[in-house]
Write a protein that holds these residues in place. Structure first.
Motif, PDB file in Angstrom:
ATOM      1  N   LEU A  50       0.782  -1.238   0.000  1.00 48.52           N
ATOM      2  CA  LEU A  50       0.000   0.000   0.000  1.00 48.52           C
ATOM      3  C   LEU A  50       0.817   1.294   0.000  1.00 48.52           C
ATOM      4  N   GLN A  51       2.124   1.200  -0.083  1.00 47.28           N
ATOM      5  CA  GLN A  51       2.965   2.379   0.091  1.00 47.28           C
ATOM      6  C   GLN A  51       2.727   3.496  -0.923  1.00 47.28           C
ATOM      7  N   ARG A  52       2.253   3.156  -2.102  1.00 41.23           N
ATOM      8  CA  ARG A  52       1.996   4.195  -3.105  1.00 41.23           C
ATOM      9  C   ARG A  52       0.920   5.174  -2.635  1.00 41.23           C
ATOM     10  N   ALA A  53       0.098   4.736  -1.702  1.00 43.40           N
ATOM     11  CA  ALA A  53      -1.029   5.559  -1.264  1.00 43.40           C
ATOM     12  C   ALA A  53      -0.846   6.096   0.151  1.00 43.40           C
ATOM     13  N   GLY A  54       0.384   6.179   0.606  1.00 43.53           N
ATOM     14  CA  GLY A  54       0.539   6.651   1.967  1.00 43.53           C
ATOM     15  C   GLY A  54       1.919   7.126   2.333  1.00 43.53           C
ATOM     16  N   TRP A  55       2.032   7.441   3.583  1.00 44.43           N
ATOM     17  CA  TRP A  55       3.281   7.866   4.184  1.00 44.43           C
ATOM     18  C   TRP A  55       3.598   6.895   5.311  1.00 44.43           C
ATOM     19  N   ARG A  56       4.893   6.689   5.554  1.00 40.71           N
ATOM     20  CA  ARG A  56       5.302   5.752   6.602  1.00 40.71           C
ATOM     21  C   ARG A  56       6.128   6.453   7.665  1.00 40.71           C
ATOM     22  N   LEU A  57       5.815   6.126   8.903  1.00 41.87           N
ATOM     23  CA  LEU A  57       6.618   6.564  10.025  1.00 41.87           C
ATOM     24  C   LEU A  57       7.387   5.352  10.530  1.00 41.87           C
ATOM     25  N   ASN A  58       8.658   5.553  10.828  1.00 48.65           N
ATOM     26  CA  ASN A  58       9.514   4.483  11.318  1.00 48.65           C
ATOM     27  C   ASN A  58       9.346   4.371  12.835  1.00 48.65           C
ATOM     28  N   PRO A  59       8.906   3.218  13.330  1.00 48.11           N
ATOM     29  CA  PRO A  59       8.661   3.083  14.771  1.00 48.11           C
ATOM     30  C   PRO A  59       9.935   3.117  15.620  1.00 48.11           C
ATOM     31  N   THR A  60      11.100   3.012  14.994  1.00 49.02           N
ATOM     32  CA  THR A  60      12.350   3.032  15.757  1.00 49.02           C
ATOM     33  C   THR A  60      12.943   4.437  15.854  1.00 49.02           C
ATOM     34  N   GLU A  61      12.295   5.404  15.238  1.00 45.74           N
ATOM     35  CA  GLU A  61      12.763   6.790  15.284  1.00 45.74           C
ATOM     36  C   GLU A  61      11.744   7.654  16.019  1.00 45.74           C
ATOM     37  N   SER A  62      12.128   8.883  16.330  1.00 44.13           N
ATOM     38  CA  SER A  62      11.247   9.807  17.038  1.00 44.13           C
ATOM     39  C   SER A  62       9.974  10.066  16.216  1.00 44.13           C
ATOM     40  N   ILE A  63       8.849   9.660  16.780  1.00 43.07           N
ATOM     41  CA  ILE A  63       7.566   9.859  16.089  1.00 43.07           C
ATOM     42  C   ILE A  63       7.274  11.356  15.969  1.00 43.07           C
ATOM     43  N   GLN A  64       7.516  12.094  17.028  1.00 41.13           N
ATOM     44  CA  GLN A  64       7.244  13.531  17.017  1.00 41.13           C
ATOM     45  C   GLN A  64       8.036  14.226  15.907  1.00 41.13           C
ATOM     46  N   HIS A  65       9.292  13.907  15.778  1.00 38.77           N
ATOM     47  CA  HIS A  65      10.141  14.518  14.744  1.00 38.77           C
ATOM     48  C   HIS A  65       9.627  14.163  13.347  1.00 38.77           C
ATOM     49  N   GLN A  66       9.243  12.910  13.160  1.00 37.60           N
ATOM     50  CA  GLN A  66       8.735  12.475  11.855  1.00 37.60           C
ATOM     51  C   GLN A  66       7.418  13.173  11.508  1.00 37.60           C
ATOM     52  N   ILE A  67       6.543  13.327  12.502  1.00 37.45           N
ATOM     53  CA  ILE A  67       5.262  14.019  12.279  1.00 37.45           C
ATOM     54  C   ILE A  67       5.523  15.487  11.935  1.00 37.45           C
ATOM     55  N   GLU A  68       6.437  16.106  12.640  1.00 38.51           N
ATOM     56  CA  GLU A  68       6.778  17.510  12.346  1.00 38.51           C
ATOM     57  C   GLU A  68       7.288  17.650  10.921  1.00 38.51           C
ATOM     58  N   ASN A  69       8.146  16.735  10.491  1.00 43.96           N
ATOM     59  CA  ASN A  69       8.667  16.775   9.113  1.00 43.96           C
ATOM     60  C   ASN A  69       7.555  16.547   8.098  1.00 43.96           C
ATOM     61  N   LEU A  70       6.679  15.603   8.392  1.00 45.47           N
ATOM     62  CA  LEU A  70       5.564  15.321   7.489  1.00 45.47           C
ATOM     63  C   LEU A  70       4.664  16.544   7.351  1.00 45.47           C
ATOM     64  N   LEU A  71       4.316  17.154   8.464  1.00 44.53           N
ATOM     65  CA  LEU A  71       3.435  18.325   8.428  1.00 44.53           C
ATOM     66  C   LEU A  71       4.086  19.510   7.720  1.00 44.53           C
ATOM     67  N   ALA A  72       5.397  19.632   7.827  1.00 47.73           N
ATOM     68  CA  ALA A  72       6.096  20.718   7.143  1.00 47.73           C
ATOM     69  C   ALA A  72       6.141  20.502   5.635  1.00 47.73           C
ATOM     70  N   ASP A  73       6.052  19.246   5.226  1.00 52.97           N
ATOM     71  CA  ASP A  73       6.209  18.902   3.806  1.00 52.97           C
ATOM     72  C   ASP A  73       4.888  18.629   3.087  1.00 52.97           C
ATOM     73  N   ILE A  74       3.832  18.371   3.825  1.00 57.08           N
ATOM     74  CA  ILE A  74       2.581  17.910   3.203  1.00 57.08           C
ATOM     75  C   ILE A  74       1.846  19.063   2.514  1.00 57.08           C
ATOM     76  N   SER A  75       1.110  18.720   1.477  1.00 56.28           N
ATOM     77  CA  SER A  75       0.306  19.704   0.759  1.00 56.28           C
ATOM     78  C   SER A  75      -0.947  19.011   0.240  1.00 56.28           C
ATOM     79  N   PHE A  76      -1.933  19.812  -0.157  1.00 54.83           N
ATOM     80  CA  PHE A  76      -3.139  19.229  -0.737  1.00 54.83           C
ATOM     81  C   PHE A  76      -2.798  18.451  -2.005  1.00 54.83           C
ATOM     82  N   GLU A  77      -1.827  18.948  -2.762  1.00 57.67           N
ATOM     83  CA  GLU A  77      -1.413  18.252  -3.987  1.00 57.67           C
ATOM     84  C   GLU A  77      -0.866  16.860  -3.665  1.00 57.67           C
ATOM     85  N   LYS A  78      -0.035  16.751  -2.641  1.00 59.38           N
ATOM     86  CA  LYS A  78       0.533  15.464  -2.262  1.00 59.38           C
ATOM     87  C   LYS A  78      -0.544  14.518  -1.718  1.00 59.38           C
ATOM     88  N   ILE A  79      -1.464  15.070  -0.940  1.00 58.06           N
ATOM     89  CA  ILE A  79      -2.558  14.248  -0.417  1.00 58.06           C
ATOM     90  C   ILE A  79      -3.413  13.738  -1.561  1.00 58.06           C
TER      91      ILE A  79
END
Length: 96
Positions: A35-64
């Motif tokens: 299913l990866q073509r239709a989503g984003w992945r967070l790595n459970p071995t890394e900081s979830i907060q940092h990954q969410i912050e990066n995702l939110l900084a990069d996300i756009s309606f076009e990407k969604i």
């Protein structure tokens, strides 16, 4: 620990409804592989907060919308896969 043990139906249901997913799990999981073509992945071995912050900084309606378009294509592919598999099973049963 659940990698390759279960495919969460909520992820597949989201894809089949044309939605994108945010997946928290191993990159080698069946779910991510399929299913990866239709989503984003967070790595459970890394900081979830940092990954969410990066995702939110990069996300756009076009990407969604791009991920949602991929979800619609994946839903068609998954449906065809199910149909083909059932046909193959039926053919084997009829041959025996």
């Amino acid at each position: 620990k659940w990698t390759h043990a279960a495919v969460p139906s909520k992820a597949v249901s989201s894809i089949c409804a044309g939605g994108s997913i945010l997946f928290l799990g191993n990159e080698n999981s069946d779910n991510w592989f399929m299913l990866q073509r239709a989503g984003w992945r967070l790595n459970p071995t890394e900081s979830i907060q940092h990954q969410i912050e990066n995702l939110l900084a990069d996300i756009s309606f076009e990407k969604i919308n791009s991920k949602k378009a991929e979800a619609k294509l994946l839903a068609i592919e998954l449906s065809k896969l199910v149909t083909t598999t059932y046909q193959q099973i039926a053919e084997k049963i009829l041959r025996n």
